[in-house]
Enzyme design. Structure first.
Site, short mmCIF file in Angstrom:
data_model
loop_
_atom_site.label_atom_id
_atom_site.label_comp_id
_atom_site.label_asym_id
_atom_site.label_seq_id
_atom_site.Cartn_x
_atom_site.Cartn_y
_atom_site.Cartn_z
N ASP A 84 23.88 -3.03 3.93
CA ASP A 84 23.98 -2.09 2.80
C ASP A 84 24.92 -0.93 3.09
OD1 ASP A 84 22.09 -3.59 1.48
OD2 ASP A 84 20.68 -1.94 1.14
N HIS A 136 19.83 -10.94 2.10
CA HIS A 136 20.45 -12.16 2.66
C HIS A 136 21.94 -11.96 2.90
CE1 HIS A 136 19.74 -12.33 -1.68
NE2 HIS A 136 20.92 -12.91 -1.81
N GLY A 163 21.69 0.67 6.73
CA GLY A 163 21.18 0.41 5.39
C GLY A 163 21.49 1.45 4.34
N VAL A 193 19.04 10.50 -19.15
CA VAL A 193 17.99 11.50 -18.94
C VAL A 193 18.71 12.78 -18.53
CG1 VAL A 193 16.00 12.14 -17.53
CG2 VAL A 193 16.33 9.76 -18.22
N LEU A 204 13.43 -3.10 -13.32
CA LEU A 204 12.80 -4.18 -14.08
C LEU A 204 11.74 -4.91 -13.26
CD1 LEU A 204 15.93 -5.39 -16.06
CD2 LEU A 204 14.14 -3.80 -16.77
N GLU A 205 11.97 -5.04 -11.93
CA GLU A 205 10.92 -5.67 -11.10
C GLU A 205 9.68 -4.78 -11.05
OE1 GLU A 205 13.41 -8.53 -7.99
OE2 GLU A 205 12.39 -6.79 -7.18
N LYS A 231 14.30 3.87 14.08
CA LYS A 231 13.58 5.15 14.08
C LYS A 231 12.25 5.08 13.32
CE LYS A 231 16.08 7.07 10.13
NZ LYS A 231 16.74 8.24 9.61
N ARG A 232 12.12 4.07 12.47
CA ARG A 232 10.86 3.85 11.78
C ARG A 232 9.80 3.37 12.79
NH1 ARG A 232 10.48 2.76 6.26
NH2 ARG A 232 12.71 2.56 5.90
N HIS A 271 12.24 -36.49 -10.92
CA HIS A 271 11.64 -36.26 -12.22
C HIS A 271 10.12 -36.23 -12.08
CE1 HIS A 271 10.96 -36.42 -16.53
NE2 HIS A 271 10.06 -37.35 -16.29
#
Ligand code: FAD
Ligand code: NAD
Length: 463
Positions: A310, A319, A141, A234, A183-184, A35-36, A442
């Site tokens: 999701d 992923h 999602g 909060v 945090l991101e 739908k997007r 290395h």
């Protein structure tokens, strides 16, 4: 006669579009409803990709202003062109979503534009038109979880979607939720010049991750200038002109205070998105958290209707959704699709990065599993020293009896890339000795993984 397909997928995020591609590869006639205006779902449009574009750009800005001088690279007069940074992000998103459109054409997948609704098993409606399908896959999602009393306007009080679109660097950003998004995106705006305060309900950051990593992460972010109010909730947010006044209640101190923000980022988790799908009418069962209930083959309780990503249980990761999409397409084609949920890495793309796979020490203790831990700090890694990026460590957890790798937790440079080796070790049932005996080039950061694996048996070489 309505158009008919072998498979109709509702939702074109990483779960849906990957499922559609794999099914088409396996010879099915496939349609995907979105739908997007663009394909790619949350991940490509308002999630993984735009956030990583801003994380990368803001890292460059921070480096130019603060980190290059140590390398003898002298840069003067570093200024921010936020409009350009945002335009670049939009270009990155545009290229990615167009890429999915190209893949649909290449694989002859029909994009049905509009909102999809399940009419009955085998029948789907899209904006008035009906289509038939042998199989229906729901991949709709998630969206951000609201907080009662906090009204999102995506400007002063934003979810991640608004926080990705800011046109000005806020003076003070208050982030509600010390998880991955907080945090991101907090890091992005901190690097671009905002003062950032994170209010977290629990007494720690990134719940679910290894506790030792979380502590180190908090220390490093504090050193970078982020402020934390843990064990705090909060209780209200009032917009007054250009500011938001937030009332905070500290559980530990039993105190109440008001703080003022220019922008509030609400990031307390995401919830499955099933609005307007007609699931109740179709009889598809949801759990108490609104997730579609599926069995090990992603089948819902209604024959012919499956769900992935999701919108079902499990980590809300792109992923993970993709793996489920592939596994389900293979199952529908009569093959043996399978997802090993124990080998799904999780990465937080801050600086330093945080990455994990398998079980944490906390989980192993709770399950009563005897384990050994091997740790190696990046301060003892030659490449990390050469890069000037020695914050953090690698921790490998292995079964005390069989030595099988059970988990790995990394905080440090390129942690998200390093973790892939341990995901493979877990998938292949490798022991920590296997990882420790593998020849690692290395000088690489990966040598820290080898050393941590050797440390499980107390035989790390470079510490
Ligand atoms: P989504 O990507 O949410 O896609 C679902 C699609 O279905 C949407 O396009 C929606 O428009 C469409 N849809 C819904 N209902 C209908 C309907 N009725 N008809 C038609 N279409 C419909 N995960 C990672 O692994 N790594 C990251 O770095 C990462 N960063 C993130 C950053 C942010 C800011 C956010 C918000 C999330 C991030 N995630 C990340 C999580 C990741 O985006 C999700 O786990 C992933 O997108 C889930 O994929 P999905 O296919 O299940 O659903
Ligand atoms: P999250 O679950 O990672 O973090 C939410 C945080 O908010 C938790 O620490 C929780 O304790 C806290 N919290 C909950 N209620 C609160 C309250 N009332 N007041 C204060 N704190 C509160 O959720 P998120 O950061 O919103 O991210 C949502 C999902 O998106 C996650 O599941 C994540 O997997 C996914 N995501 C992944 C990535 C990535 O893989 N790099 C990036 C962004 C988002």
């Amino acid at each position: 006669m309505p158009d008919s397909f072998d498979l109709i997928v509702i939702g074109s995020g990483p779960g849906g579009y990957v499922c559609a591609i794999r099914a088409a590869q396996l010879g099915m006639k496939v349609a995907c409803i979105e739908k997007r205006d663009t394909l790619g779902g949350t991940c490509l449009n308002i999630g993984c990709i735009p956030s990583k574009a801003l994380l990368h750009s803001s890292e460059k800005f921070h480096e130019a202003g603060h980190a290059l001088a140590a390398h003898g690279v002298m840069v003067e007069g570093v200024t921010l062109d936020l409009a350009r940074m945002q335009a670049r992000k939009a270009e990155v998103v545009g290229a990615n979503v167009k890429g999915v459109e190209f893949l649909f054409k290449k694989n002859k997948i029909t994009w049905l534009k509009g909102a999809g609704r399940v009419v009955a098993p085998g029948r789907v409606a899209v904006d008035g038109a009906e289509y038939e399908a042998k199989h229906i896959v729901i991949a709709t999602g998630s969206d951000s979880t609201p907080l009662p009393g906090i009204e999102v306007d995506e400007r002063r009080i934003a979810t991640s979607t608004g926080a990705l679109e800011l046109e000005q660097v806020p003076g003070h950003m208050v982030v509600i939720g010390g998880g991955v998004i907080g945090l991101e995106l907090g890091s992005v705006w901190k690097r671009l010049g905002a003062q950032v305060t994170v209010v977290e309900f629990l007494d720690r950051l990134i719940p679910g991750n290894d506790g030792e990593v979380a502590k180190q992460f908090e220390r490093i972010l504090t050193r970078q200038g982020m402020k934390f109010r843990l064990s705090t909730k909060v209780t209200g947010a009032r917009v007054e002109g250009d500011k938001v006044n937030l009332t905070l209640e500290s559980f530990k101190k039993g105190t109440t205070e008001t703080i003022t923000a220019d922008v509030v980022l609400l990031a307390i988790g995401r919830r499955p998105y099933t609005e307007g799908l007609g699931l109740a009418e179709a009889g598809v069962a949801l759990d108490a958290r609104g997730r579609i209930i599926t069995d090990a083959h992603f089948a819902t309780n209604v024959a012919g209707i499956h769900a992935i990503g999701d919108v079902i249980a499990g980590p809300m990761l792109a992923h993970k959704a993709e793996e489920e999409g592939v596994a389900l397409a293979e199952i529908l084609a009569g093959q043996a699709g399978h997802v090993n949920y124990n080998a799904i890495p999780g990465v937080i793309y801050t600086w330093p990065e945080v990455a994990s796979v398998g079980q944490t020490e906390e989980q192993l203790k709770e399950a009563g599993t005897a384990y050994k831990a091997g740790k190696f700090p990046f301060t003892a890694n030659g490449r990390a020293r050469a890069m000037g990026m020695t914050d953090g460590f690698v921790k490998v957890l292995a079964d005390a009896v069989s030595d099988r790798v059970l988990g790995c937790h990394i905080i440090g440079p390129e942690a998200g890339t390093l973790i892939a080796e341990l995901a493979m070790a877990i998938e292949f049932g490798a022991s920590s000795e296997d990882v420790g005996r593998l020849c690692h080039a290395h000088p690489t950061l990966n040598e820290s993984v080898k050393e941590a694996a050797l440390a499980v048996e107390g035989r790390a070489l470079h510490i």
